[in-house]
Design an enzyme around this catalytic site. Structure first.
Site, PDB file in Angstrom:
ATOM      1  N   GLU A  31      -2.057  -6.423  11.270  1.00 39.06           N
ATOM      2  CA  GLU A  31      -0.908  -5.312  10.783  1.00 39.06           C
ATOM      3  C   GLU A  31      -1.236  -4.656  12.741  1.00 39.06           C
ATOM      4  O   GLU A  31      -2.122  -3.927  12.309  1.00 39.06           O
ATOM      5  CB  GLU A  31      -1.450  -4.695   9.943  1.00 39.06           C
ATOM      6  CG  GLU A  31      -1.504  -5.351   8.469  1.00 39.06           C
ATOM      7  CD  GLU A  31      -1.367  -3.399   7.578  1.00 39.06           C
ATOM      8  OE1 GLU A  31      -0.154  -3.398   7.119  1.00 39.06           O
ATOM      9  OE2 GLU A  31      -1.988  -2.886   7.211  1.00 39.06           O
ATOM     10  N   LYS A  50       0.391   4.322   0.544  1.00 45.43           N
ATOM     11  CA  LYS A  50      -0.352   5.398   1.274  1.00 45.43           C
ATOM     12  C   LYS A  50      -0.286   6.643   0.537  1.00 45.43           C
ATOM     13  O   LYS A  50      -0.423   6.287  -0.546  1.00 45.43           O
ATOM     14  CB  LYS A  50       0.960   5.697   2.679  1.00 45.43           C
ATOM     15  CG  LYS A  50       0.877   4.210   3.268  1.00 45.43           C
ATOM     16  CD  LYS A  50       1.610   4.055   4.704  1.00 45.43           C
ATOM     17  CE  LYS A  50       1.450   2.503   5.077  1.00 45.43           C
ATOM     18  NZ  LYS A  50       1.875   2.647   6.793  1.00 45.43           N
ATOM     19  N   ASN A  75       0.935  -1.137  -0.044  1.00 38.49           N
ATOM     20  CA  ASN A  75      -0.221   0.279  -0.039  1.00 38.49           C
ATOM     21  C   ASN A  75       0.931   0.851   0.048  1.00 38.49           C
ATOM     22  O   ASN A  75       2.038   0.897   1.051  1.00 38.49           O
ATOM     23  CB  ASN A  75      -0.474  -0.053   1.398  1.00 38.49           C
ATOM     24  CG  ASN A  75      -1.222   1.570   1.601  1.00 38.49           C
ATOM     25  OD1 ASN A  75      -1.455   1.970   1.286  1.00 38.49           O
ATOM     26  ND2 ASN A  75      -1.373   1.439   3.045  1.00 38.49           N
ATOM     27  N   SER A  95       6.281  -2.894   9.424  1.00 39.04           N
ATOM     28  CA  SER A  95       8.068  -3.236   9.918  1.00 39.04           C
ATOM     29  C   SER A  95       8.085  -4.105   8.713  1.00 39.04           C
ATOM     30  O   SER A  95       9.433  -5.164   9.875  1.00 39.04           O
ATOM     31  CB  SER A  95       8.478  -2.539  10.620  1.00 39.04           C
ATOM     32  OG  SER A  95       7.545  -0.998  11.318  1.00 39.04           O
ATOM     33  N   HIS A 129      -7.803   0.029   6.891  1.00 45.45           N
ATOM     34  CA  HIS A 129      -6.280   0.510   7.242  1.00 45.45           C
ATOM     35  C   HIS A 129      -5.911   1.292   8.597  1.00 45.45           C
ATOM     36  O   HIS A 129      -6.992   1.559   8.880  1.00 45.45           O
ATOM     37  CB  HIS A 129      -5.845   0.899   6.307  1.00 45.45           C
ATOM     38  CG  HIS A 129      -3.957   1.005   6.826  1.00 45.45           C
ATOM     39  ND1 HIS A 129      -3.313   2.210   7.184  1.00 45.45           N
ATOM     40  CD2 HIS A 129      -2.527  -0.251   5.664  1.00 45.45           C
ATOM     41  CE1 HIS A 129      -1.809   1.657   7.483  1.00 45.45           C
ATOM     42  NE2 HIS A 129      -1.957   0.549   6.450  1.00 45.45           N
TER      43      HIS A 129
HETATM   44  P1  PGA Z   1       5.189  -0.543   6.900  1.00 45.18           P
HETATM   45  O1  PGA Z   1       3.511  -0.186   6.404  1.00 45.18           O
HETATM   46  O2  PGA Z   1       5.572  -2.260   6.022  1.00 45.18           O
HETATM   47  O3  PGA Z   1       5.710   1.046   6.538  1.00 45.18           O
HETATM   48  O4  PGA Z   1       5.191  -0.418   8.552  1.00 45.18           O
HETATM   49  C1  PGA Z   1       2.929  -0.998   6.566  1.00 45.18           C
HETATM   50  C2  PGA Z   1       1.318  -0.728   6.682  1.00 45.18           C
HETATM   51  O5  PGA Z   1       0.923  -0.163   6.694  1.00 45.18           O
HETATM   52  O6  PGA Z   1       0.333  -1.227   5.958  1.00 45.18           O
END
Ligand code: PGA
Length: 263
Positions: free
Chosen positions: A172, A14, A12, A219, A100
């Site tokens: 998540e 974002k 994603n 992460s 999300h």
């Molecule tokens: P990140 O994001 O891998 O940068 O922690 C994961 C997400 O928001 O789905």
């Protein structure tokens, strides 16, 4: 026992990447991964709304499925700022993400709202990707399992067994996401995936429940991707920052594919 027979890997983007940036990322990702049999891997990218139309025109959806980061749950109406299922269908979107953690915790969305989006997305023949996860406080209070069960039971209320065939779940944990996130340990992630799988079986029965892919996100990076994918119950990875560069994403894909296939 039915279980997903391919790995699910997605990102994603974002509120990052313009149309041009999205298109060049997608083209590069497609070139880097086109030798991988899509029967073995579902690769998906969820870019900004504004990129979706162009992205759909330039990317063959049999290589990369495109998704929307959100969706309004009515076909049309007086809902300023919302984007409807008809509009997303029109531009070839395949996956609708709901819930999300940034939408739940920054924009205040509720389980009931995520439920309306999931039901609406499935009714319109999209794949629905429901994101769930407990906060740090909930983890510290030792109520993570309860929270996950509530998010699933409320978020999937009214979803039929037939519709559930087009359902994906992303686990998540809120405390694991983004620049300040701490990745979950592989043991913790696997334990929570088991709770999720058990709940899905409770809701949809064993055959359908176990066939719903459950992805881990928060992460994920090149250091932890391999150990996560080897764990029981983790059917894929939903990656943010570490996947926004096509080469990095491809490296993770190459690292985890053989491990998933041998598990
Ligand atoms: P990140 O994001 O891998 O940068 O922690 C994961 C997400 O928001 O789905």
């Amino acid at each position: 026992m039915a279980k997903p027979n391919k790995i699910y890997l997605g990102t994603n983007t974002k509120m990052y990447k313009t149309i041009e940036e999205t298109v060049s990322f997608l083209k590069e990702l497609k070139d880097l991964t086109q030798d991988i049999d899509r029967n073995d891997m579902e690769l998906f990218v969820i870019p900004s709304y504004t990129s979706l139309d162009r992205a759909n025109q330039v990317i063959d959806s049999s290589f990369i499925s495109l998704g929307a980061q959100n969706m309004g749950w009515e076909e049309e109406g007086q809902f300023t700022g919302e984007i409807s299922p008809r509009m997303l269908k029109e531009i070839g979107t395949k996956v609708i993400m709901a819930g999300h953690c940034e939408r739940r915790h920054i924009l205040g969305e509720t389980d009931e709202e995520e439920n309306k989006k999931v039901v609406c997305a499935l009714k319109h023949d999209f794949t629905a990707l429901l994101c769930i996860g407990e906060t740090k406080l909930q983890k510290d209070q030792n109520i993570s399992d309860e929270i996950l069960k509530i998010q699933l039971k409320v978020g999937l209320k009214g979803v039929t067994k037939e519709d559930a065939k087009q359902l994906w779940i992303a686990y998540e944990p809120v405390w694991a996401i983004g620049v300040d996130g701490i990745p979950a340990s592989k043991e913790y992630a696997s334990e929570k995936h088991q709770v999720i799988k058990d709940t899905l079986v409770q809701i949809f029965g064993e055959d359908i429940g176990l066939s719903i892919p459950v992805l881990y996100g928060g992460s994920v990076n090149r250091d932890n991707a391999k150990e996560l994918i080897e764990m029981k119950g983790i059917d894929g990875l939903f990656i943010g920052r570490s996947a926004w560069n096509a080469t990095n994403f491809n490296n993770i894909i190459r690292d985890v594919m053989p491990l998933f296939q041998n598990k």
